[in-house]
Design a protein around this motif. Structure first.
Motif, PDB file in Angstrom:
ATOM      1  N   MET A  87       0.831  -1.197   0.000  1.00  0.00           N
ATOM      2  CA  MET A  87       0.000   0.000   0.000  1.00  0.00           C
ATOM      3  C   MET A  87       0.870   1.253   0.000  1.00  0.00           C
ATOM      4  O   MET A  87       2.033   1.226   0.378  1.00  0.00           O
ATOM      5  N   SER A  88       0.297   2.338  -0.450  1.00  0.00           N
ATOM      6  CA  SER A  88       1.034   3.597  -0.497  1.00  0.00           C
ATOM      7  C   SER A  88       1.212   4.155   0.907  1.00  0.00           C
ATOM      8  O   SER A  88       0.438   3.847   1.820  1.00  0.00           O
ATOM      9  N   ARG A  89       2.205   4.981   1.066  1.00  0.00           N
ATOM     10  CA  ARG A  89       2.507   5.551   2.376  1.00  0.00           C
ATOM     11  C   ARG A  89       1.403   6.502   2.818  1.00  0.00           C
ATOM     12  O   ARG A  89       1.026   7.411   2.067  1.00  0.00           O
ATOM     13  N   PRO A  90       0.844   6.305   4.031  1.00  0.00           N
ATOM     14  CA  PRO A  90      -0.197   7.218   4.515  1.00  0.00           C
ATOM     15  C   PRO A  90       0.389   8.600   4.777  1.00  0.00           C
ATOM     16  O   PRO A  90       1.486   8.721   5.324  1.00  0.00           O
ATOM     17  N   ARG A  91      -0.362   9.637   4.400  1.00  0.00           N
ATOM     18  CA  ARG A  91       0.184  10.990   4.493  1.00  0.00           C
ATOM     19  C   ARG A  91      -0.657  11.932   5.351  1.00  0.00           C
ATOM     20  O   ARG A  91      -0.168  12.982   5.768  1.00  0.00           O
ATOM     21  N   THR A  92      -1.912  11.591   5.612  1.00  0.00           N
ATOM     22  CA  THR A  92      -2.760  12.457   6.433  1.00  0.00           C
ATOM     23  C   THR A  92      -2.896  11.869   7.831  1.00  0.00           C
ATOM     24  O   THR A  92      -2.596  10.696   8.060  1.00  0.00           O
ATOM     25  N   VAL A  93      -3.371  12.674   8.765  1.00  0.00           N
ATOM     26  CA  VAL A  93      -3.579  12.200  10.133  1.00  0.00           C
ATOM     27  C   VAL A  93      -4.517  11.004  10.141  1.00  0.00           C
ATOM     28  O   VAL A  93      -4.255   9.988  10.783  1.00  0.00           O
ATOM     29  N   GLY A 125       4.337  10.247  10.331  1.00  0.00           N
ATOM     30  CA  GLY A 125       3.850  11.578  10.690  1.00  0.00           C
ATOM     31  C   GLY A 125       4.907  12.665  10.693  1.00  0.00           C
ATOM     32  O   GLY A 125       4.598  13.822  10.999  1.00  0.00           O
ATOM     33  N   ALA A 126       6.137  12.322  10.357  1.00  0.00           N
ATOM     34  CA  ALA A 126       7.209  13.325  10.372  1.00  0.00           C
ATOM     35  C   ALA A 126       6.890  14.574   9.543  1.00  0.00           C
ATOM     36  O   ALA A 126       7.199  15.691   9.959  1.00  0.00           O
ATOM     37  N   PRO A 127       6.269  14.437   8.355  1.00  0.00           N
ATOM     38  CA  PRO A 127       5.968  15.632   7.562  1.00  0.00           C
ATOM     39  C   PRO A 127       4.779  16.446   8.078  1.00  0.00           C
ATOM     40  O   PRO A 127       4.506  17.542   7.568  1.00  0.00           O
ATOM     41  N   LEU A 128       4.052  15.936   9.060  1.00  0.00           N
ATOM     42  CA  LEU A 128       2.882  16.649   9.569  1.00  0.00           C
ATOM     43  C   LEU A 128       3.298  17.886  10.350  1.00  0.00           C
ATOM     44  O   LEU A 128       4.432  18.011  10.808  1.00  0.00           O
ATOM     45  N   THR A 129       2.355  18.783  10.525  1.00  0.00           N
ATOM     46  CA  THR A 129       2.613  19.954  11.360  1.00  0.00           C
ATOM     47  C   THR A 129       2.549  19.545  12.830  1.00  0.00           C
ATOM     48  O   THR A 129       2.080  18.447  13.167  1.00  0.00           O
ATOM     49  N   ALA A 130       2.999  20.435  13.703  1.00  0.00           N
ATOM     50  CA  ALA A 130       2.985  20.137  15.137  1.00  0.00           C
ATOM     51  C   ALA A 130       1.570  19.870  15.628  1.00  0.00           C
ATOM     52  O   ALA A 130       1.328  18.934  16.417  1.00  0.00           O
ATOM     53  N   ASN A 131       0.611  20.663  15.176  1.00  0.00           N
ATOM     54  CA  ASN A 131      -0.778  20.464  15.597  1.00  0.00           C
ATOM     55  C   ASN A 131      -1.338  19.148  15.067  1.00  0.00           C
ATOM     56  O   ASN A 131      -2.124  18.470  15.740  1.00  0.00           O
ATOM     57  N   GLU A 132      -0.948  18.777  13.851  1.00  0.00           N
ATOM     58  CA  GLU A 132      -1.418  17.513  13.283  1.00  0.00           C
ATOM     59  C   GLU A 132      -0.827  16.329  14.044  1.00  0.00           C
ATOM     60  O   GLU A 132      -1.521  15.335  14.298  1.00  0.00           O
ATOM     61  N   ARG A 133       0.453  16.417  14.413  1.00  0.00           N
ATOM     62  CA  ARG A 133       1.058  15.339  15.200  1.00  0.00           C
ATOM     63  C   ARG A 133       0.409  15.239  16.577  1.00  0.00           C
ATOM     64  O   ARG A 133       0.202  14.141  17.103  1.00  0.00           O
ATOM     65  N   LYS A 134       0.080  16.370  17.142  1.00  0.00           N
ATOM     66  CA  LYS A 134      -0.602  16.371  18.438  1.00  0.00           C
ATOM     67  C   LYS A 134      -1.969  15.693  18.326  1.00  0.00           C
ATOM     68  O   LYS A 134      -2.369  14.905  19.187  1.00  0.00           O
TER      69      LYS A 134
END
Length: 250
Positions: free
Chosen positions: A12-18, A116-125
């Motif tokens: 499967m492709s790499r998940p990119r959203t929260v 989740g490394a490319p996510l923003t701080a709020n998205e990682r939270k």
């Protein structure tokens, strides 16, 4: 029984959203929980100490696998604990499974935050908050997930009520963590068929439980967000499902 082999590259492709990362996390977690609960005998047999370093993988399709580590260096994903099979026969079985469960939790988080490394701080939270709302693998392993969600042992009069409307002093201990901890060593066997109506975890005398007066199912207090202090002020408890059903009927 799961096949012991080196894991293939994820199809499967790499998940990119929260949301996508959380779905990947949940599926991998489900596979690991299954390996350590309903499939535990197959998992135990797969971890042959005479074999090379083995790892426990949870896959995005909800399956699990005991395999050799990935051959590529560096690996495409963070790797789980290496060599879990070597300690299998040298430890108490439950302690060994608990150790594997803790390492599995660590691996799941590392994979989720690798994605989740490319996510923003709020998205990682937000991602961590969603993950933290789920029981972890260790908790699920200790509680022993089981398919039967209705098991209420009528022999356990000190903790169970055969009639949900009766709330005598003999019944009230179901809302008391202190009373649960005072029960003798036979308690776990006596209530071995009692399962949480939310997570399906098996009864554990060291944890706080609360019973629904409508459907008579039992729940971890943490699963329905009820604390012992809050339970003391509840005369007739209704689980989330029964509460929502009543609202729909109205």
């Amino acid at each position: 029984m799961e096949t012991v082999r080196a894991p293939a590259a994820p199809a499967m492709s790499r998940p990119r959203t929260v949301e996508a990362i959380f779905r990947d996390f949940s599926a991998r977690r489900a596979g690991l929980v299954r390996a350590l609960t309903s499939d535990v005998d197959d998992f135990f047999d797969s971890c042959d100490p005479d074999k090379e370093n083995l790892c426990l993988y949870g896959h995005p399709d909800g399956t699990w696998e005991v395999s050799l580590p990935a051959e590529e260096v560096p690996p495409e994903l963070p790797e789980p604990a290496l060599g879990i099979n070597f300690a299998r026969n040298g430890m108490n079985r439950r302690d060994w499974l608990s150790l594997v469960a803790v390492h599995s939790d660590s691996w799941l988080l590392s994979v989720a935050f690798f994605f989740g490394a490319p996510l923003t701080a709020n998205e990682r939270k937000r991602l961590f908050s969603m993950i933290n709302d789920l029981p972890n693998v260790y908790e699920s392993m200790v509680d022993r997930k089981h398919r039967d969600r209705s098991g209420v042992d009528s022999s356990g009069k000190s903790r169970h009520s055969s009639k949900p409307k009766q709330r005598t002093d003999d019944v009230r201990p179901k809302n008391s963590r202190a009373v649960a901890r005072e029960e003798d060593d036979d308690d776990d066997e006596e209530h071995s068929e009692t399962f949480c109506g939310s997570c399906n975890g098996i009864y554990n005398a060291s944890e706080f439980w609360i019973g629904c007066d409508m459907c008579e199912r039992w729940f971890h207090g943490k699963c329905v967000r009820i604390t012992p202090a809050k339970a003391d002020h509840i005369k007739h408890y209704k689980c989330p499902e029964c509460s929502s059903s009543k609202k729909i009927r109205q």
